[in-house]
Design a protein around this motif. Structure first.
Motif, PDB file in Angstrom:
ATOM      1  N   UNK A  40       0.906  -1.284  -0.141  1.00 51.86           N
ATOM      2  CA  UNK A  40      -0.033  -0.050  -0.015  1.00 51.86           C
ATOM      3  C   UNK A  40       0.944   1.294   0.192  1.00 51.86           C
ATOM      4  N   UNK A  41       2.221   1.167   0.277  1.00 49.96           N
ATOM      5  CA  UNK A  41       2.824   2.280   0.547  1.00 49.96           C
ATOM      6  C   UNK A  41       2.628   3.356   1.695  1.00 49.96           C
ATOM      7  N   UNK A  42       3.071   4.439   1.562  1.00 53.01           N
ATOM      8  CA  UNK A  42       2.741   5.237   2.477  1.00 53.01           C
ATOM      9  C   UNK A  42       1.353   6.026   2.457  1.00 53.01           C
ATOM     10  N   UNK A  43       0.943   6.379   1.235  1.00 55.56           N
ATOM     11  CA  UNK A  43      -0.230   6.934   1.036  1.00 55.56           C
ATOM     12  C   UNK A  43      -1.541   6.010   1.315  1.00 55.56           C
ATOM     13  N   UNK A  44      -1.464   4.700   0.995  1.00 57.09           N
ATOM     14  CA  UNK A  44      -2.398   3.800   1.157  1.00 57.09           C
ATOM     15  C   UNK A  44      -2.010   2.810   2.059  1.00 57.09           C
ATOM     16  N   UNK A  45      -1.191   3.211   3.418  1.00 58.74           N
ATOM     17  CA  UNK A  45      -0.689   2.238   4.292  1.00 58.74           C
ATOM     18  C   UNK A  45      -1.883   1.464   4.833  1.00 58.74           C
ATOM     19  N   UNK A  46      -1.698   0.398   5.241  1.00 61.02           N
ATOM     20  CA  UNK A  46      -2.655  -0.589   5.882  1.00 61.02           C
ATOM     21  C   UNK A  46      -2.195  -0.756   7.448  1.00 61.02           C
ATOM     22  N   UNK A  47      -3.192  -0.769   8.405  1.00 52.57           N
ATOM     23  CA  UNK A  47      -2.847  -1.193   9.542  1.00 52.57           C
ATOM     24  C   UNK A  47      -2.262  -2.436   9.927  1.00 52.57           C
ATOM     25  N   UNK A  48      -1.471  -2.661  10.831  1.00 50.73           N
ATOM     26  CA  UNK A  48      -0.765  -4.036  11.095  1.00 50.73           C
ATOM     27  C   UNK A  48      -2.197  -5.089  11.256  1.00 50.73           C
ATOM     28  N   UNK A  49      -1.903  -6.279  10.733  1.00 49.01           N
ATOM     29  CA  UNK A  49      -2.761  -7.474  10.748  1.00 49.01           C
ATOM     30  C   UNK A  49      -2.967  -7.590  12.303  1.00 49.01           C
ATOM     31  N   UNK A  50      -2.118  -7.548  12.995  1.00 50.68           N
ATOM     32  CA  UNK A  50      -2.404  -8.201  14.453  1.00 50.68           C
ATOM     33  C   UNK A  50      -2.627  -6.805  15.273  1.00 50.68           C
ATOM     34  N   UNK A  51      -2.850  -5.527  14.648  1.00 54.63           N
ATOM     35  CA  UNK A  51      -3.071  -4.361  15.669  1.00 54.63           C
ATOM     36  C   UNK A  51      -4.389  -4.277  16.591  1.00 54.63           C
ATOM     37  N   UNK A  52      -4.314  -3.500  17.465  1.00 52.29           N
ATOM     38  CA  UNK A  52      -5.282  -3.690  18.343  1.00 52.29           C
ATOM     39  C   UNK A  52      -6.351  -2.735  18.202  1.00 52.29           C
ATOM     40  N   UNK A  53      -6.663  -2.107  16.879  1.00 54.51           N
ATOM     41  CA  UNK A  53      -7.601  -1.328  16.655  1.00 54.51           C
ATOM     42  C   UNK A  53      -8.015  -1.612  15.372  1.00 54.51           C
ATOM     43  N   UNK A  54      -9.306  -1.092  14.900  1.00 54.23           N
ATOM     44  CA  UNK A  54      -9.932  -1.326  13.621  1.00 54.23           C
ATOM     45  C   UNK A  54     -10.449  -0.001  13.205  1.00 54.23           C
ATOM     46  N   UNK A  55     -10.180   0.274  11.940  1.00 55.68           N
ATOM     47  CA  UNK A  55     -10.774   1.527  11.390  1.00 55.68           C
ATOM     48  C   UNK A  55     -11.164   1.212   9.825  1.00 55.68           C
ATOM     49  N   UNK A  56     -12.272   1.741   9.567  1.00 59.69           N
ATOM     50  CA  UNK A  56     -12.719   1.348   8.041  1.00 59.69           C
ATOM     51  C   UNK A  56     -11.531   2.085   7.038  1.00 59.69           C
ATOM     52  N   UNK A  57     -11.861   1.750   5.719  1.00 59.48           N
ATOM     53  CA  UNK A  57     -10.977   2.380   4.835  1.00 59.48           C
ATOM     54  C   UNK A  57     -11.723   3.827   4.489  1.00 59.48           C
ATOM     55  N   UNK A  58     -12.804   3.850   4.892  1.00 59.56           N
ATOM     56  CA  UNK A  58     -13.218   5.319   4.759  1.00 59.56           C
ATOM     57  C   UNK A  58     -12.768   6.355   5.445  1.00 59.56           C
ATOM     58  N   UNK A  59     -12.745   5.619   6.848  1.00 55.21           N
ATOM     59  CA  UNK A  59     -12.146   6.486   8.038  1.00 55.21           C
ATOM     60  C   UNK A  59     -10.551   6.601   7.691  1.00 55.21           C
ATOM     61  N   UNK A  60      -9.844   5.689   7.246  1.00 49.17           N
ATOM     62  CA  UNK A  60      -8.349   5.794   7.106  1.00 49.17           C
ATOM     63  C   UNK A  60      -7.942   6.651   5.973  1.00 49.17           C
ATOM     64  N   UNK A  61      -8.666   6.658   4.723  1.00 50.01           N
ATOM     65  CA  UNK A  61      -8.226   7.039   3.396  1.00 50.01           C
ATOM     66  C   UNK A  61      -9.287   8.161   2.813  1.00 50.01           C
ATOM     67  N   UNK A  62     -10.410   8.507   3.643  1.00 51.89           N
ATOM     68  CA  UNK A  62     -11.280   9.511   3.162  1.00 51.89           C
ATOM     69  C   UNK A  62     -11.896   9.496   1.605  1.00 51.89           C
ATOM     70  N   UNK A  63     -11.617  10.439   0.958  1.00 51.78           N
ATOM     71  CA  UNK A  63     -12.049  10.261  -0.345  1.00 51.78           C
ATOM     72  C   UNK A  63     -11.291   9.554  -1.208  1.00 51.78           C
ATOM     73  N   UNK A  64     -10.061   9.003  -0.875  1.00 47.27           N
ATOM     74  CA  UNK A  64      -9.435   7.992  -1.609  1.00 47.27           C
ATOM     75  C   UNK A  64      -9.537   6.497  -1.069  1.00 47.27           C
ATOM     76  N   UNK A  65     -10.597   6.354  -0.363  1.00 47.69           N
ATOM     77  CA  UNK A  65     -10.828   4.865   0.176  1.00 47.69           C
ATOM     78  C   UNK A  65     -11.181   4.023  -1.095  1.00 47.69           C
ATOM     79  N   UNK A  66     -11.900   4.293  -2.042  1.00 44.12           N
ATOM     80  CA  UNK A  66     -12.213   3.225  -3.352  1.00 44.12           C
ATOM     81  C   UNK A  66     -10.520   3.187  -3.943  1.00 44.12           C
ATOM     82  N   UNK A  67      -9.665   4.180  -3.931  1.00 42.65           N
ATOM     83  CA  UNK A  67      -8.628   3.689  -4.825  1.00 42.65           C
ATOM     84  C   UNK A  67      -7.576   2.829  -3.788  1.00 42.65           C
ATOM     85  N   UNK A  68      -7.696   3.264  -2.539  1.00 41.70           N
ATOM     86  CA  UNK A  68      -6.988   2.360  -1.759  1.00 41.70           C
ATOM     87  C   UNK A  68      -7.302   0.673  -1.838  1.00 41.70           C
TER      88      UNK A  68
END
Length: 482
Positions: A40-68
């Motif tokens: 995903x790189x920096x712009x579309x960076x993904x949270x770690x698989x074992x992370x202790x938080x969950x956020x939707x792509x819409x929350x993470x990437x805003x207008x660019x969620x569909x591109x991510x």
């Protein structure tokens, strides 16, 4: 793929993923080296698989969620058809071979053709107090939000210039963080003057205007045409306590202001990561728009070294959309050089269409550089006691004394005499400042004071028993003690 035709891609951001997709569609199975744990790189960076938080792509990437989502889904589908190596640092490059580090072990990766999609890093210009705890780059502030699910502080100020400044502010406020102010060193008049070029990509321009309006409606203070004069605080747990700046106000002259905060994100745009291209022997040219030296490339992304191509922000800052296009274009050039027909099908564009799209984005990018140019002549305001190179603890006064004594008028000479740029960051954090100060002191343009030459390792690597195999150090033979 046979050893005689071994294609390697460095980077799994927008450029690297689209390059891999194009190659796989043509029947080529590339090796993809990714410094991050997930693509995903920096712009579309993904949270770690074992992370202790969950956020939707819409929350993470805003207008660019569909591109991510599109990029992430594409790479997931490609995994059975390529050799993907995450958590792998490419730290050196020589003819036909990359030196990489994975899980504490050095692994040599041979290649016949190499696409470098290394991305960009923050352009850092120091401010007195910038080494205090609580001061981050804008990119680091964004990583904290995307990868760790946290803000850099409770009362955050974001400062510098560039579109990332407003994007990070928007993302922070959207996530519930308190942003005390956005301090932009660029004047509004310059941003208005750039509007005709920015309008070449109306949807992207509109998003930028939306961010500013959205922040304003939520009471975030936005100051433009400021000069950052100091960061207050103490070393230790307290860290940052306030930011100070001078503001130019129409009709009331200049006045100094101070705002309390406990964290600061600072950045002056982005600069390409070009170290691997340098080590690979690519020729460079000075690019006035990017304010830095870039590898010489043809329209397809071919470098001056046969079989080496560059794509994305590592070849020149142009953004994620351009990176996807450039990744595809570089892959098509590679296929041409291998004598393999271009793939056809959904999502595949011909070379001419890709180049026209990249040219249109290039006009927009020129507008951004006009609107958000780094502050000119800022080095003359830096006090002698301010640290420039934090790795080697070199201050501005040390650099000035060396220059004024006539001992150095070129950046690599200054590096040799003062150790600026010799530390862990290899000039990533201090190189821009050293060049700016050298140009200011000698009264010469940036392109006249030289280019910092890259040295391996381009990023820190451990010297530990894990690097040794069968009692022999897994480092280049010429570097071993006899």
């Amino acid at each position: 793929m046979s050893d005689a035709r071994r294609v390697v891609i460095v980077g799994a951001g927008p450029a690297g993923v689209r390059a891999a997709e194009t190659l796989v569609a043509a029947g080529v199975k590339p090796v993809v080296l990714d410094e991050n744990a997930r693509w995903g790189g920096q712009i579309y960076r993904q949270p770690p698989l074992q992370g202790n938080f969950r956020r939707s792509k819409k929350a993470l990437y805003g207008f660019e969620a569909h591109k991510a989502e599109a990029l992430h889904t594409t790479m997931a589908a490609l995994l059975p058809h390529l050799d993907y190596r995450p958590d792998t640092l490419a730290w050196a490059c020589e003819p036909g071979r990359l030196d990489t580090l994975h899980a504490g072990r050095e692994i040599s990766v041979p290649f016949s053709h190499l696409i470098i999609a290394s991305g960009a890093t923050d352009r850092v210009l120091p401010v007195p107090g910038w080494t205090l705890p609580g001061v981050y780059t804008l990119g680091a502030a964004q990583v904290a939000l995307k990868a760790q699910g946290c803000a850099i502080g409770q009362r955050v100020v974001l400062a510098g210039t560039g579109p990332l400044l407003y994007l990070v502010a928007y993302q922070y406020v959207k996530a519930g963080a308190q942003v005390m102010a956005v301090l932009d060193t660029s004047p509004l008049s310059r941003q208005i003057a750039a509007a005709p070029k920015l309008a070449r990509l109306p949807s992207t321009f509109a998003k930028g205007l939306y961010y500013v309006g959205w922040l304003t409606l939520r009471g975030v203070r936005i100051e433009r045409d400021v000069m950052l004069t100091g960061i207050h605080g103490e070393q230790g747990e307290q860290g940052v306590s306030a930011i100070e700046w001078r503001a130019n106000r129409a009709g009331s002259g200049t006045r100094t202001e101070t705002l309390a905060c406990d964290a600061l994100g600072i950045g002056f745009g982005l600069k390409p990561e070009t170290q691997l291209a340098d080590l690979a022997g690519c020729r460079f040219r000075f690019d006035a728009q990017n304010r830095c030296w870039l590898p010489e490339l043809d329209a397809a992304g071919r470098s001056s070294v046969r079989g080496i191509y560059l794509a994305g922000d590592g070849a020149g800052i142009a953004g994620a959309d351009a990176a996807e296009l450039a990744g595809r274009r570089a892959a098509l050039a590679l296929l041409d050089d291998l004598g393999i027909a271009h793939p056809r099908g959904p999502g595949m564009r011909d070379a001419a269409t890709l180049e026209r799209s990249l040219q249109r984005i290039g006009v927009f990018r020129a507008g951004l550089e006009t609107a958000f140019a780094p502050p000119a002549h800022c080095a003359s305001q830096w006090p002698d006691g301010m640290t420039v190179c934090r790795c080697e603890e070199v201050d501005a006064g040390t650099l000035r004394r060396c220059i004024r004594a006539g001992e150095a008028n070129e950046i690599n000479r200054l590096k040799a005499l003062t150790r600026v740029g010799m530390g862990r960051c290899q000039g990533r954090m201090c190189g821009e400042a050293a060049l700016t100060l050298l140009a200011d002191e000698t009264g010469r343009p940036l392109e006249a004071v030289g280019r910092l030459r890259s040295q391996p390792p381009v990023k820190p690597i451990p010297l530990s028993p894990a690097l040794y195999a069968d009692g022999v150090a897994a480092i280049p033979e010429e570097a071993r003690d006899e």
